[in-house]
Motif scaffolding. Sequence first.
Motif, PDB file in Angstrom:
ATOM      1  N   ALA A 221       1.185  14.580  46.639  1.00 17.72           N
ATOM      2  CA  ALA A 221       0.038  13.762  47.044  1.00 17.72           C
ATOM      3  C   ALA A 221      -1.253  14.287  46.424  1.00 17.72           C
ATOM      4  N   LEU A 222      -1.434  15.611  46.445  1.00 15.22           N
ATOM      5  CA  LEU A 222      -2.629  16.199  45.843  1.00 15.22           C
ATOM      6  C   LEU A 222      -2.655  15.971  44.338  1.00 15.22           C
ATOM      7  N   ARG A 223      -1.496  16.061  43.696  1.00  9.26           N
ATOM      8  CA  ARG A 223      -1.439  15.832  42.255  1.00  9.26           C
ATOM      9  C   ARG A 223      -1.780  14.388  41.914  1.00  9.26           C
ATOM     10  N   THR A 224      -1.299  13.444  42.727  1.00  7.94           N
ATOM     11  CA  THR A 224      -1.586  12.039  42.476  1.00  7.94           C
ATOM     12  C   THR A 224      -3.073  11.746  42.577  1.00  7.94           C
ATOM     13  N   VAL A 225      -3.705  12.240  43.657  1.00  8.20           N
ATOM     14  CA  VAL A 225      -5.133  12.011  43.839  1.00  8.20           C
ATOM     15  C   VAL A 225      -5.934  12.697  42.728  1.00  8.20           C
ATOM     16  N   THR A 226      -5.520  13.890  42.341  1.00  9.54           N
ATOM     17  CA  THR A 226      -6.228  14.618  41.283  1.00  9.54           C
ATOM     18  C   THR A 226      -6.162  13.875  39.960  1.00  9.54           C
ATOM     19  N   ILE A 227      -4.999  13.327  39.641  1.00 11.90           N
ATOM     20  CA  ILE A 227      -4.850  12.600  38.374  1.00 11.90           C
ATOM     21  C   ILE A 227      -5.672  11.313  38.384  1.00 11.90           C
ATOM     22  N   LEU A 228      -5.630  10.564  39.482  1.00 12.99           N
ATOM     23  CA  LEU A 228      -6.350   9.295  39.556  1.00 12.99           C
ATOM     24  C   LEU A 228      -7.862   9.509  39.476  1.00 12.99           C
ATOM     25  N   VAL A 229      -8.362  10.403  40.313  1.00 14.67           N
ATOM     26  CA  VAL A 229      -9.804  10.658  40.323  1.00 14.67           C
ATOM     27  C   VAL A 229     -10.235  11.385  39.051  1.00 14.67           C
ATOM     28  N   GLY A 230      -9.422  12.352  38.608  1.00 14.02           N
ATOM     29  CA  GLY A 230      -9.782  13.125  37.433  1.00 14.02           C
ATOM     30  C   GLY A 230      -9.847  12.296  36.172  1.00 14.02           C
ATOM     31  N   CYS A 231      -8.890  11.384  35.982  1.00 17.58           N
ATOM     32  CA  CYS A 231      -8.901  10.541  34.782  1.00 17.58           C
ATOM     33  C   CYS A 231     -10.109   9.616  34.776  1.00 17.58           C
ATOM     34  N   PHE A 232     -10.397   9.010  35.926  1.00 17.18           N
ATOM     35  CA  PHE A 232     -11.547   8.113  35.999  1.00 17.18           C
ATOM     36  C   PHE A 232     -12.842   8.863  35.696  1.00 17.18           C
ATOM     37  N   ALA A 233     -13.001  10.057  36.276  1.00 19.24           N
ATOM     38  CA  ALA A 233     -14.214  10.839  36.041  1.00 19.24           C
ATOM     39  C   ALA A 233     -14.262  11.378  34.611  1.00 19.24           C
ATOM     40  N   PHE A 234     -13.122  11.771  34.070  1.00 16.14           N
ATOM     41  CA  PHE A 234     -13.087  12.349  32.726  1.00 16.14           C
ATOM     42  C   PHE A 234     -13.477  11.334  31.659  1.00 16.14           C
ATOM     43  N   PHE A 235     -13.035  10.093  31.811  1.00 14.91           N
ATOM     44  CA  PHE A 235     -13.276   9.105  30.766  1.00 14.91           C
ATOM     45  C   PHE A 235     -14.688   8.514  30.828  1.00 14.91           C
ATOM     46  N   TRP A 236     -15.235   8.289  32.025  1.00  6.73           N
ATOM     47  CA  TRP A 236     -16.498   7.570  32.124  1.00  6.73           C
ATOM     48  C   TRP A 236     -17.695   8.442  32.452  1.00  6.73           C
ATOM     49  N   SER A 237     -17.494   9.580  33.110  1.00  6.69           N
ATOM     50  CA  SER A 237     -18.647  10.400  33.504  1.00  6.69           C
ATOM     51  C   SER A 237     -19.481  10.876  32.321  1.00  6.69           C
ATOM     52  N   PRO A 238     -18.886  11.370  31.223  1.00  8.02           N
ATOM     53  CA  PRO A 238     -19.738  11.838  30.110  1.00  8.02           C
ATOM     54  C   PRO A 238     -20.660  10.766  29.566  1.00  8.02           C
ATOM     55  N   PHE A 239     -20.181   9.537  29.437  1.00  7.51           N
ATOM     56  CA  PHE A 239     -21.015   8.470  28.883  1.00  7.51           C
ATOM     57  C   PHE A 239     -22.208   8.176  29.783  1.00  7.51           C
ATOM     58  N   PHE A 240     -21.979   8.023  31.079  1.00 12.26           N
ATOM     59  CA  PHE A 240     -23.068   7.663  31.982  1.00 12.26           C
ATOM     60  C   PHE A 240     -24.025   8.834  32.213  1.00 12.26           C
ATOM     61  N   VAL A 241     -23.509  10.049  32.288  1.00  6.42           N
ATOM     62  CA  VAL A 241     -24.381  11.200  32.506  1.00  6.42           C
ATOM     63  C   VAL A 241     -25.297  11.417  31.305  1.00  6.42           C
ATOM     64  N   VAL A 242     -24.727  11.371  30.106  1.00  4.12           N
ATOM     65  CA  VAL A 242     -25.545  11.550  28.899  1.00  4.12           C
ATOM     66  C   VAL A 242     -26.492  10.372  28.717  1.00  4.12           C
ATOM     67  N   SER A 243     -26.107   9.186  29.167  1.00  2.00           N
ATOM     68  CA  SER A 243     -27.011   8.033  29.105  1.00  2.00           C
ATOM     69  C   SER A 243     -28.239   8.252  29.977  1.00  2.00           C
ATOM     70  N   ILE A 244     -28.034   8.822  31.162  1.00  2.00           N
ATOM     71  CA  ILE A 244     -29.164   9.124  32.030  1.00  2.00           C
ATOM     72  C   ILE A 244     -30.053  10.197  31.386  1.00  2.00           C
ATOM     73  N   VAL A 245     -29.431  11.170  30.741  1.00  2.00           N
ATOM     74  CA  VAL A 245     -30.216  12.193  30.038  1.00  2.00           C
ATOM     75  C   VAL A 245     -31.033  11.557  28.923  1.00  2.00           C
ATOM     76  N   GLN A 246     -30.442  10.610  28.205  1.00  2.00           N
ATOM     77  CA  GLN A 246     -31.154   9.920  27.132  1.00  2.00           C
ATOM     78  C   GLN A 246     -32.333   9.111  27.670  1.00  2.00           C
ATOM     79  N   ILE A 247     -32.160   8.503  28.836  1.00  2.00           N
ATOM     80  CA  ILE A 247     -33.246   7.728  29.442  1.00  2.00           C
ATOM     81  C   ILE A 247     -34.373   8.647  29.903  1.00  2.00           C
ATOM     82  N   ALA A 248     -34.003   9.784  30.498  1.00  2.00           N
ATOM     83  CA  ALA A 248     -35.018  10.710  31.005  1.00  2.00           C
ATOM     84  C   ALA A 248     -35.742  11.435  29.876  1.00  2.00           C
ATOM     85  N   CYS A 249     -35.029  11.726  28.788  1.00  2.00           N
ATOM     86  CA  CYS A 249     -35.619  12.463  27.664  1.00  2.00           C
ATOM     87  C   CYS A 249     -35.709  11.523  26.460  1.00  2.00           C
ATOM     88  N   ARG A 250     -36.862  10.913  26.278  1.00  2.00           N
ATOM     89  CA  ARG A 250     -37.038   9.967  25.174  1.00  2.00           C
ATOM     90  C   ARG A 250     -37.017  10.667  23.817  1.00  2.00           C
TER      91      ARG A 250
END
Length: 330
Positions: A221-250
Amino acid sequence: MGNVTFGVILALLSSLIMLVNCVVAIALVRLVWKNHCPGLCFVLNLAVSDYLVGFTITGLVNEELSGPEYQTPQRYCVLQMASITCPSAASIFTVILVAFDRYLAITHPFRYLKIMCGPVVGICIGGPWLLACLIGFLPVLVHCFQVENYKGLCTFFGVFQPTYTLVVFCVSFFPVFFVFLYFHCRLLKIASLHIQHIRELEPATLPAACLTSQPSSDTKALRTVTILVGCFAFFWSPFFVVSIVQIACRRCYLHHLLERYLWVLGVCNSLANPLIYGYWQKEVRQEICQMGLCLKNKIFPLFHFDSQPEVAPTQPGEPLYIISLAELKD
């Protein structure tokens, strides 16, 4: 605007996304037709939205391979980027829908089929698509989200204002990720309580070998939740986080990193979703294997033969004559 290497990468990625999601979608359609399971409808909607992500990317492939002298009109670029953003947002919203469906099926198993009737399933599928279309085509309706000095380079930050990225981040990714995390943490807690309750009900006379098999359920159960949440965060978090950095730092020029690497990483989520949500389910794997066997029998019928030769049936009272090799030569 073109970059041949980047265009080839997008072509391969879009082809893989469409191929994998198409196979999983066909298997899910067959299963929904047989079993009428509402949960499979949501996974099917996820496969369709991911397939559309791969399909809309093909427009960028043509532009990347067309050469650096090609200039994309602004109106066409806005529509193209909106068409890519819409199914991507629908895929992100459908991930939440799948998590909510599993949470509802576990917490209310006896009322699940009454709650998830046909109209409710239609509303649950249509609602995220309407919200995704609103988010994706918002720059088409609100022109202030488009850049004023467009230079013919059809990219996300080349045609959209940074404020639009902030809107997408606040409306789609940020709340979706925390709701997604909440549902899976609740599912993990429920699974742990069920396993603990089963352990308490087990008689003390059970051998130790049976007791040691129970912790694997917690680990699974822990492995399933880790894979589901981890994959979603791994693929999309870098794009949105760096996008916010780009907006804050012109002054920070991170457009190349966002559009060439991190955005492609987020698109790879549409390739991982059918493998995680579709192929991971046992009935989907069995249906895909059955489809593969049927396709093999239709395409390669000559290779499908029995290992033993057929023997003509004989009557019960009829004698069986055996001819030796020497008699046959004579």
